[in-house]
Write an enzyme that holds these catalytic residues in place. Structure first.
Site, PDB file in Angstrom:
ATOM      1  CB  ALA A  33      39.214  44.958  61.888  1.00  0.00           C
ATOM      2  CB  ALA A  43      48.898  52.770  42.617  1.00  0.00           C
ATOM      3  CD  GLU A 129      41.440  32.077  52.430  1.00  0.00           C
ATOM      4  OE1 GLU A 129      41.798  31.830  53.573  1.00  0.00           O
ATOM      5  OE2 GLU A 129      41.295  31.184  51.561  1.00  0.00           O
ATOM      6  N   GLY A 134      39.241  31.855  44.830  1.00  0.00           N
ATOM      7  CA  GLY A 134      38.480  33.110  44.963  1.00  0.00           C
ATOM      8  C   GLY A 134      37.899  33.326  46.345  1.00  0.00           C
ATOM      9  N   GLY A 187      34.774  38.705  33.756  1.00  0.00           N
ATOM     10  CA  GLY A 187      35.884  39.043  34.677  1.00  0.00           C
ATOM     11  C   GLY A 187      36.503  37.839  35.359  1.00  0.00           C
ATOM     12  CE  LYS A 205      43.188  30.290  41.030  1.00  0.00           C
ATOM     13  NZ  LYS A 205      42.057  30.223  40.099  1.00  0.00           N
TER      14      LYS A 205
HETATM   15  P1  NDP Z   1      42.612  43.326  36.237  1.00  0.00           P
HETATM   16  O1  NDP Z   1      43.408  43.329  34.988  1.00  0.00           O
HETATM   17  O2  NDP Z   1      41.148  43.455  36.150  1.00  0.00           O
HETATM   18  O3  NDP Z   1      43.150  44.492  37.208  1.00  0.00           O
HETATM   19  C1  NDP Z   1      44.500  44.830  37.346  1.00  0.00           C
HETATM   20  C2  NDP Z   1      44.575  46.354  37.392  1.00  0.00           C
HETATM   21  O4  NDP Z   1      45.936  46.728  37.651  1.00  0.00           O
HETATM   22  C3  NDP Z   1      44.184  46.983  36.055  1.00  0.00           C
HETATM   23  O5  NDP Z   1      43.360  48.117  36.271  1.00  0.00           O
HETATM   24  C4  NDP Z   1      45.536  47.372  35.474  1.00  0.00           C
HETATM   25  O6  NDP Z   1      45.483  48.466  34.581  1.00  0.00           O
HETATM   26  C5  NDP Z   1      46.307  47.741  36.714  1.00  0.00           C
HETATM   27  N1  NDP Z   1      47.744  47.709  36.498  1.00  0.00           N
HETATM   28  C6  NDP Z   1      48.478  46.903  35.695  1.00  0.00           C
HETATM   29  N2  NDP Z   1      49.786  47.213  35.778  1.00  0.00           N
HETATM   30  C7  NDP Z   1      49.895  48.236  36.655  1.00  0.00           C
HETATM   31  C8  NDP Z   1      50.972  48.992  37.159  1.00  0.00           C
HETATM   32  N3  NDP Z   1      52.232  48.758  36.784  1.00  0.00           N
HETATM   33  N4  NDP Z   1      50.729  49.988  38.038  1.00  0.00           N
HETATM   34  C9  NDP Z   1      49.445  50.241  38.421  1.00  0.00           C
HETATM   35  N5  NDP Z   1      48.375  49.563  37.971  1.00  0.00           N
HETATM   36  C10 NDP Z   1      48.595  48.567  37.103  1.00  0.00           C
HETATM   37  O7  NDP Z   1      43.016  42.007  37.026  1.00  0.00           O
HETATM   38  P2  NDP Z   1      42.173  41.227  38.134  1.00  0.00           P
HETATM   39  O8  NDP Z   1      41.579  42.199  39.076  1.00  0.00           O
HETATM   40  O9  NDP Z   1      41.314  40.243  37.474  1.00  0.00           O
HETATM   41  O10 NDP Z   1      43.334  40.408  38.847  1.00  0.00           O
HETATM   42  C11 NDP Z   1      44.190  40.996  39.806  1.00  0.00           C
HETATM   43  C12 NDP Z   1      44.904  39.881  40.555  1.00  0.00           C
HETATM   44  O11 NDP Z   1      43.946  39.087  41.220  1.00  0.00           O
HETATM   45  C13 NDP Z   1      45.689  38.923  39.662  1.00  0.00           C
HETATM   46  O12 NDP Z   1      46.830  38.500  40.353  1.00  0.00           O
HETATM   47  C14 NDP Z   1      44.725  37.761  39.477  1.00  0.00           C
HETATM   48  O13 NDP Z   1      45.387  36.561  39.197  1.00  0.00           O
HETATM   49  C15 NDP Z   1      44.098  37.723  40.821  1.00  0.00           C
HETATM   50  N6  NDP Z   1      42.796  37.100  40.901  1.00  0.00           N
HETATM   51  C16 NDP Z   1      41.797  37.449  40.026  1.00  0.00           C
HETATM   52  C17 NDP Z   1      40.537  36.901  40.146  1.00  0.00           C
HETATM   53  C18 NDP Z   1      39.430  37.273  39.242  1.00  0.00           C
HETATM   54  O14 NDP Z   1      38.351  36.698  39.375  1.00  0.00           O
HETATM   55  N7  NDP Z   1      39.612  38.212  38.314  1.00  0.00           N
HETATM   56  C19 NDP Z   1      40.242  35.949  41.223  1.00  0.00           C
HETATM   57  C20 NDP Z   1      41.362  35.631  42.089  1.00  0.00           C
HETATM   58  C21 NDP Z   1      42.577  36.196  41.917  1.00  0.00           C
HETATM   59  P3  NDP Z   1      45.323  48.132  32.988  1.00  0.00           P
HETATM   60  O15 NDP Z   1      43.943  47.610  32.835  1.00  0.00           O
HETATM   61  O16 NDP Z   1      45.540  49.460  32.359  1.00  0.00           O
HETATM   62  O17 NDP Z   1      46.372  47.113  32.668  1.00  0.00           O
HETATM   63  N1  HSE Z   2      41.242  33.224  36.275  1.00  0.00           N
HETATM   64  C1  HSE Z   2      40.960  32.674  37.525  1.00  0.00           C
HETATM   65  C2  HSE Z   2      39.855  31.638  37.392  1.00  0.00           C
HETATM   66  C3  HSE Z   2      40.524  33.750  38.493  1.00  0.00           C
HETATM   67  O1  HSE Z   2      39.205  31.601  36.345  1.00  0.00           O
HETATM   68  O2  HSE Z   2      39.658  30.848  38.312  1.00  0.00           O
HETATM   69  C4  HSE Z   2      40.376  33.248  39.902  1.00  0.00           C
HETATM   70  O3  HSE Z   2      41.619  32.927  40.440  1.00  0.00           O
END
Ligand code: NDP
Ligand code: HSE
Length: 437
Positions: A33, A43, A129, A134, A187, A205
């Site tokens: 970078a 948060a 990205e 993913g 996950g 997507k």
């Molecule tokens: P998770 O539910 O694992 O993580 C989200 C986190 O955000 C949780 O810890 C949740 O807390 C917290 N959260 C929810 N609401 C708030 C708030 N208002 N303020 C602060 N924290 C908050 O989700 P993922 O990591 O799986 O997904 C995150 C994003 O990434 C989504 O948009 C998803 O579509 C995207 N994504 C996910 C992939 C995957 O493989 N999982 C792959 C590609 C994209 P709590 O658990 O208490 O609700």
């Molecule tokens: N829920 C999504 C999947 C996470 O299963 O492909 C990745 O975007």
């Protein structure tokens, strides 16, 4: 050089992976970078989780809004998900002049036009990205690597959860529900797994891919979406006997009538590489007029594979943040004032081939009736399979593959076939794509 300060919103699956990758590879990332990238504030609603993962190294809060308005933060990484609070947070971050990195495909597919317009006005970047496939750098590939091409079509396995479920059903004979629970435990699934199994996540997507492939605005409400919940083990087996695999495909195609934008279970010849993409792996085929078909393969979900894309965006934004906004790559690949108004084609007009399964009385004349109905609608049969009736049963499964036809004709044929007195129950219809160039 002064480090870049990052505020991380959400330290769940992807947020946790982002923390781990950025911490573990800090030195390499800085060399790439040109300056250190530090997460300085996290948060999460779950404060205990945030404290545990960050081990007292940075400030943690349960108030995400305090992070986006913190003047010391340069880049906000939104990994909360959803289209409500995430939207408010992203728009607020932009209004405070912060760059945004997000993995949130739902947010971009539904509210992308508003978000990118706001970012354009403020001269900040919104990088995404991780939102598609993913860990596969498919956004960069289509937006930049294929910039010379007129993109003709894109077809992809872009939901890891459903590909994992279909693979477990086919290879291990697992029930749908058991396989879904495993995907959730690993996950892969969205917080609402209906988004995965009903094809909505893949459609989000696909909308993003169509936007950067064809230079069209987001119009998610026009995407056709059909999930895998109606698929049976029988269909998966019959398809295999005919030399095909069933995958949940997102397909977007440029035609004379407009842009096709559809997600549905699809038979693919088993000899195609993409038919052999299993588990939570994703693969995207992109056909450009100059390059021909290109294939991108990798992990489509999970903590570190997705973090790989999030961190790559952080590096990109860090490199470009001092550049003149007009010199940056446009968010959606095409200059914002040059987007096309090509219409999204109605599903009735889509042209493809079909797999049909029907349950018929084992008696003379049944096939003649069916072929007459298909013939009258100009639908020609490509392959045919009739199963022996089970012991003591009077009905048999008939499976047919058609040549390419128009969706409205196959729908009409299905209505007429279901009215035949020799046919019981509903006709199963699965679309079939050869995916040759
Ligand atoms: P998770 O539910 O694992 O993580 C989200 C986190 O955000 C949780 O810890 C949740 O807390 C917290 N959260 C929810 N609401 C708030 C708030 N208002 N303020 C602060 N924290 C908050 O989700 P993922 O990591 O799986 O997904 C995150 C994003 O990434 C989504 O948009 C998803 O579509 C995207 N994504 C996910 C992939 C995957 O493989 N999982 C792959 C590609 C994209 P709590 O658990 O208490 O609700
Ligand atoms: N829920 C999504 C999947 C996470 O299963 O492909 C990745 O975007």
């Amino acid at each position: 050089m002064k480090p870049i300060n990052v505020g991380l919103l959400g330290i769940g699956t992807v947020g946790g992976g982002t923390w781990t990758v950025l911490t573990r590879n800090q030195e390499e990332i800085t060399r790439r970078a040109g300056r250190p990238i530090h997460i300085v504030k996290v948060a999460d609603r779950d404060l205990e989780l945030a404290k545990k993962l960050t081990a007292g190294q940075v400030a943690v809060t349960d108030d995400a809004f305090s992070v986006v308005s913190d003047p010391d933060i340069d880049i906000v990484v939104e990994l909360i998900g959803g289209t409500t609070i995430a939207k408010d947070l992203v728009l607020l971050a932009i209004s405070h002049g912060k760059h945004v990195v997000t993995a949130n495909k739902a947010l971009l597919a539904v509210h992308g036009n508003e978000i990118f317009a706001a970012a354009q006005k403020q001269g900040v970047m919104v990088a995404f990205e991780a939102a598609v496939a993913g860990g596969i750098p498919i956004i960069k590939a289509v937006r930049e690597g294929l910039a010379a091409n007129r993109i003709e079509w894109i077809a992809g396995i872009i939901n890891g959860t459903t590909n994992f479920i279909l693979t477990e059903m086919r290879e291990k004979g697992l029930d749908f529900d058991v396989a879904l629970k495993d995907a959730q435990r690993l996950g892969y699934a969205e917080s609402d797994p209906t988004f995965d199994v009903e094809g909505i996540d893949a459609a989000h997507k696909l909308m993003i891919l169509a936007a950067i492939g064809f230079g069209i605005p987001m119009q998610f409400d026009k995407a056709y979406t059909e999930g895998i919940t109606q698929l049976t083990g029988d269909d998966i087996r019959y398809a295999e006997q005919l030399g095909y695999r069933v995958k949940l495909l997102g397909i977007t195609k440029r035609t004379d009538a407009g842009i096709e934008l559809r997600v549905h279970p699809t038979l693919i010849p088993e000899k195609r590489l993409i038919a052999n993409v299993n588990g939570a792996m994703n693969a995207v085929l992109v056909k450009g007029d100059a390059v021909g078909p290109t294939l991108y393969y990798g992990k489509g979900a999970g903590a570190e594979p997705t973090a790989s894309s999030v961190v790559a965006d952080l590096v990109d934004v860090t490199r470009m943040c001092t550049a003149d906004p007009h010199q940056r790559v446009p968010h959606l690949a095409f200059q914002p004032d040059k987007l096309s108004d090509l219409p999204i084609s109605p599903m009735d007009e889509v042209r493809t081939a079909y797999y049909l399964r029907l349950r018929a009385k084992d008696q003379p004349g049944v096939l003649a009736d069916i072929t007459r109905i298909l013939g009258d609608l100009n639908i020609s049969i490509d392959a045919f399979l009739q199963k022996e009736p089970a012991e003591g049963e009077q009905e048999v499964d008939i499976i047919m593959l058609t040549h390419i036809t128009v969706e409205k004709y196959i729908n009409q044929a299905i209505i007429e076939i279901e009215l035949l007195p020799t046919i019981s129950g509903k006709v199963t219809r699965i679309r079939l794509e050869e995916l040759n160039s």
